[in-house]
Design a protein around this motif. Structure first.
Motif, PDB file in Angstrom:
ATOM      1  N   VAL A  35      75.777 -16.117  69.641  1.00 53.19           N
ATOM      2  CA  VAL A  35      75.796 -15.969  71.101  1.00 53.19           C
ATOM      3  C   VAL A  35      75.786 -14.491  71.485  1.00 53.19           C
ATOM      4  CG1 VAL A  35      77.143 -16.404  73.188  1.00 53.19           C
ATOM      5  CG2 VAL A  35      76.866 -18.205  71.493  1.00 53.19           C
ATOM      6  N   SER A  36      76.542 -13.678  70.766  1.00 54.40           N
ATOM      7  CA  SER A  36      76.552 -12.235  71.042  1.00 54.40           C
ATOM      8  C   SER A  36      75.170 -11.639  70.837  1.00 54.40           C
ATOM      9  CB  SER A  36      77.550 -11.519  70.129  1.00 54.40           C
ATOM     10  OG  SER A  36      78.852 -11.883  70.431  1.00 54.40           O
ATOM     11  N   GLU A  37      74.536 -12.001  69.744  1.00 56.84           N
ATOM     12  CA  GLU A  37      73.191 -11.496  69.454  1.00 56.84           C
ATOM     13  C   GLU A  37      72.188 -11.970  70.512  1.00 56.84           C
ATOM     14  OE1 GLU A  37      70.171  -9.449  67.577  1.00 56.84           O
ATOM     15  OE2 GLU A  37      72.319  -9.352  67.130  1.00 56.84           O
ATOM     16  N   THR A  38      72.337 -13.200  70.934  1.00 56.95           N
ATOM     17  CA  THR A  38      71.432 -13.733  71.957  1.00 56.95           C
ATOM     18  C   THR A  38      71.580 -12.978  73.271  1.00 56.95           C
ATOM     19  OG1 THR A  38      71.490 -15.914  70.928  1.00 56.95           O
ATOM     20  CG2 THR A  38      70.767 -15.808  73.217  1.00 56.95           C
ATOM     21  N   PHE A  39      72.814 -12.713  73.686  1.00 60.75           N
ATOM     22  CA  PHE A  39      73.012 -11.966  74.925  1.00 60.75           C
ATOM     23  C   PHE A  39      72.603 -10.501  74.781  1.00 60.75           C
ATOM     24  CE2 PHE A  39      75.474 -15.618  76.386  1.00 60.75           C
ATOM     25  CZ  PHE A  39      74.968 -15.727  77.675  1.00 60.75           C
ATOM     26  N   PHE A  40      72.706  -9.945  73.593  1.00 60.53           N
ATOM     27  CA  PHE A  40      72.200  -8.591  73.359  1.00 60.53           C
ATOM     28  C   PHE A  40      70.689  -8.567  73.541  1.00 60.53           C
ATOM     29  CE2 PHE A  40      70.522  -5.346  70.413  1.00 60.53           C
ATOM     30  CZ  PHE A  40      71.027  -4.222  71.054  1.00 60.53           C
ATOM     31  N   ARG A  41      70.005  -9.555  72.973  1.00 62.61           N
ATOM     32  CA  ARG A  41      68.551  -9.664  73.168  1.00 62.61           C
ATOM     33  C   ARG A  41      68.215  -9.861  74.644  1.00 62.61           C
ATOM     34  NH1 ARG A  41      67.066 -14.056  68.733  1.00 62.61           N
ATOM     35  NH2 ARG A  41      68.078 -13.044  66.976  1.00 62.61           N
ATOM     36  N   ALA A  42      69.030 -10.634  75.336  1.00 59.49           N
ATOM     37  CA  ALA A  42      68.810 -10.863  76.766  1.00 59.49           C
ATOM     38  C   ALA A  42      68.917  -9.559  77.536  1.00 59.49           C
ATOM     39  CB  ALA A  42      69.815 -11.877  77.306  1.00 59.49           C
ATOM     40  N   LEU A  43      69.881  -8.734  77.172  1.00 58.82           N
ATOM     41  CA  LEU A  43      70.036  -7.443  77.823  1.00 58.82           C
ATOM     42  C   LEU A  43      68.807  -6.576  77.581  1.00 58.82           C
ATOM     43  CD1 LEU A  43      71.834  -5.506  79.433  1.00 58.82           C
ATOM     44  CD2 LEU A  43      72.821  -4.766  77.253  1.00 58.82           C
ATOM     45  N   LEU A  44      68.306  -6.559  76.362  1.00 59.41           N
ATOM     46  CA  LEU A  44      67.115  -5.771  76.046  1.00 59.41           C
ATOM     47  C   LEU A  44      65.875  -6.300  76.751  1.00 59.41           C
ATOM     48  CD1 LEU A  44      67.555  -5.196  72.205  1.00 59.41           C
ATOM     49  CD2 LEU A  44      68.018  -3.580  74.057  1.00 59.41           C
ATOM     50  N   ALA A  45      65.789  -7.613  76.903  1.00 59.84           N
ATOM     51  CA  ALA A  45      64.600  -8.234  77.493  1.00 59.84           C
ATOM     52  C   ALA A  45      64.710  -8.426  78.997  1.00 59.84           C
ATOM     53  CB  ALA A  45      64.345  -9.579  76.835  1.00 59.84           C
ATOM     54  N   SER A  46      65.827  -8.056  79.579  1.00 59.79           N
ATOM     55  CA  SER A  46      66.064  -8.375  80.986  1.00 59.79           C
ATOM     56  C   SER A  46      65.067  -7.728  81.937  1.00 59.79           C
ATOM     57  CB  SER A  46      67.487  -7.992  81.391  1.00 59.79           C
ATOM     58  OG  SER A  46      67.671  -6.596  81.296  1.00 59.79           O
ATOM     59  N   ASN A  47      64.414  -6.680  81.519  1.00 53.20           N
ATOM     60  CA  ASN A  47      63.418  -6.038  82.383  1.00 53.20           C
ATOM     61  C   ASN A  47      61.995  -6.459  82.048  1.00 53.20           C
ATOM     62  OD1 ASN A  47      65.280  -4.592  83.912  1.00 53.20           O
ATOM     63  ND2 ASN A  47      65.421  -3.030  82.340  1.00 53.20           N
ATOM     64  N   HIS A  48      61.853  -7.353  81.088  1.00 56.71           N
ATOM     65  CA  HIS A  48      60.523  -7.827  80.706  1.00 56.71           C
ATOM     66  C   HIS A  48      59.961  -8.680  81.839  1.00 56.71           C
ATOM     67  CE1 HIS A  48      57.369  -9.813  78.434  1.00 56.71           C
ATOM     68  NE2 HIS A  48      57.467  -8.802  77.591  1.00 56.71           N
ATOM     69  N   PRO A  49      58.722  -8.424  82.251  1.00 62.49           N
ATOM     70  CA  PRO A  49      58.167  -9.149  83.415  1.00 62.49           C
ATOM     71  C   PRO A  49      57.979 -10.640  83.216  1.00 62.49           C
ATOM     72  CG  PRO A  49      56.499  -7.754  82.392  1.00 62.49           C
ATOM     73  CD  PRO A  49      57.802  -7.440  81.710  1.00 62.49           C
ATOM     74  N   SER A  50      57.870 -11.114  81.969  1.00 63.09           N
ATOM     75  CA  SER A  50      57.623 -12.547  81.772  1.00 63.09           C
ATOM     76  C   SER A  50      58.901 -13.371  81.834  1.00 63.09           C
ATOM     77  CB  SER A  50      56.922 -12.779  80.434  1.00 63.09           C
ATOM     78  OG  SER A  50      57.799 -12.471  79.372  1.00 63.09           O
ATOM     79  N   ILE A  51      60.064 -12.739  81.914  1.00 62.27           N
ATOM     80  CA  ILE A  51      61.324 -13.465  81.974  1.00 62.27           C
ATOM     81  C   ILE A  51      61.882 -13.370  83.388  1.00 62.27           C
ATOM     82  CG2 ILE A  51      63.672 -13.622  81.097  1.00 62.27           C
ATOM     83  CD1 ILE A  51      62.657 -12.429  78.492  1.00 62.27           C
ATOM     84  N   ASN A  52      61.920 -14.507  84.064  1.00 61.85           N
ATOM     85  CA  ASN A  52      62.464 -14.530  85.419  1.00 61.85           C
ATOM     86  C   ASN A  52      63.725 -15.399  85.435  1.00 61.85           C
ATOM     87  OD1 ASN A  52      61.647 -17.262  85.639  1.00 61.85           O
ATOM     88  ND2 ASN A  52      59.606 -16.602  86.199  1.00 61.85           N
ATOM     89  N   ASP A  53      64.389 -15.432  86.561  1.00 55.53           N
ATOM     90  CA  ASP A  53      65.663 -16.146  86.666  1.00 55.53           C
ATOM     91  C   ASP A  53      65.533 -17.633  86.331  1.00 55.53           C
ATOM     92  OD1 ASP A  53      66.748 -13.780  87.377  1.00 55.53           O
ATOM     93  OD2 ASP A  53      67.156 -14.325  89.462  1.00 55.53           O
TER      94      ASP A  53
END
Length: 64
Positions: A35-53
């Protein structure tokens, strides 16, 4: 995506994602690490245009 939005997503999905990871690996510490690794990836990818809310939950679970 705003950094505060990551906090909201963490609060909203942490428990559900943890239980999902636990069901996959059957080890509490490993599930927490996943879960920690997943949220770390989410933080890194949070500005990626293909990922929306709308697709973020799906993305989290697929990443886990």
């Amino acid at each position: 995506m705003r950094s505060g939005r990551i906090d909201e997503i963490y609060e909203k999905y942490y428990k559900e994602l943890y239980l999902y990871a636990l069901s996959l690996c059957r080890e509490e510490e490993l599930a927490k690490d996943l879960v920690s690794e997943t949220f770390f990836r989410a933080l890194l990818a949070s500005n990626h245009p293909s990922i929306n809310d709308e697709s973020f939950k799906f993305w989290l679970f697929r990443s886990a």
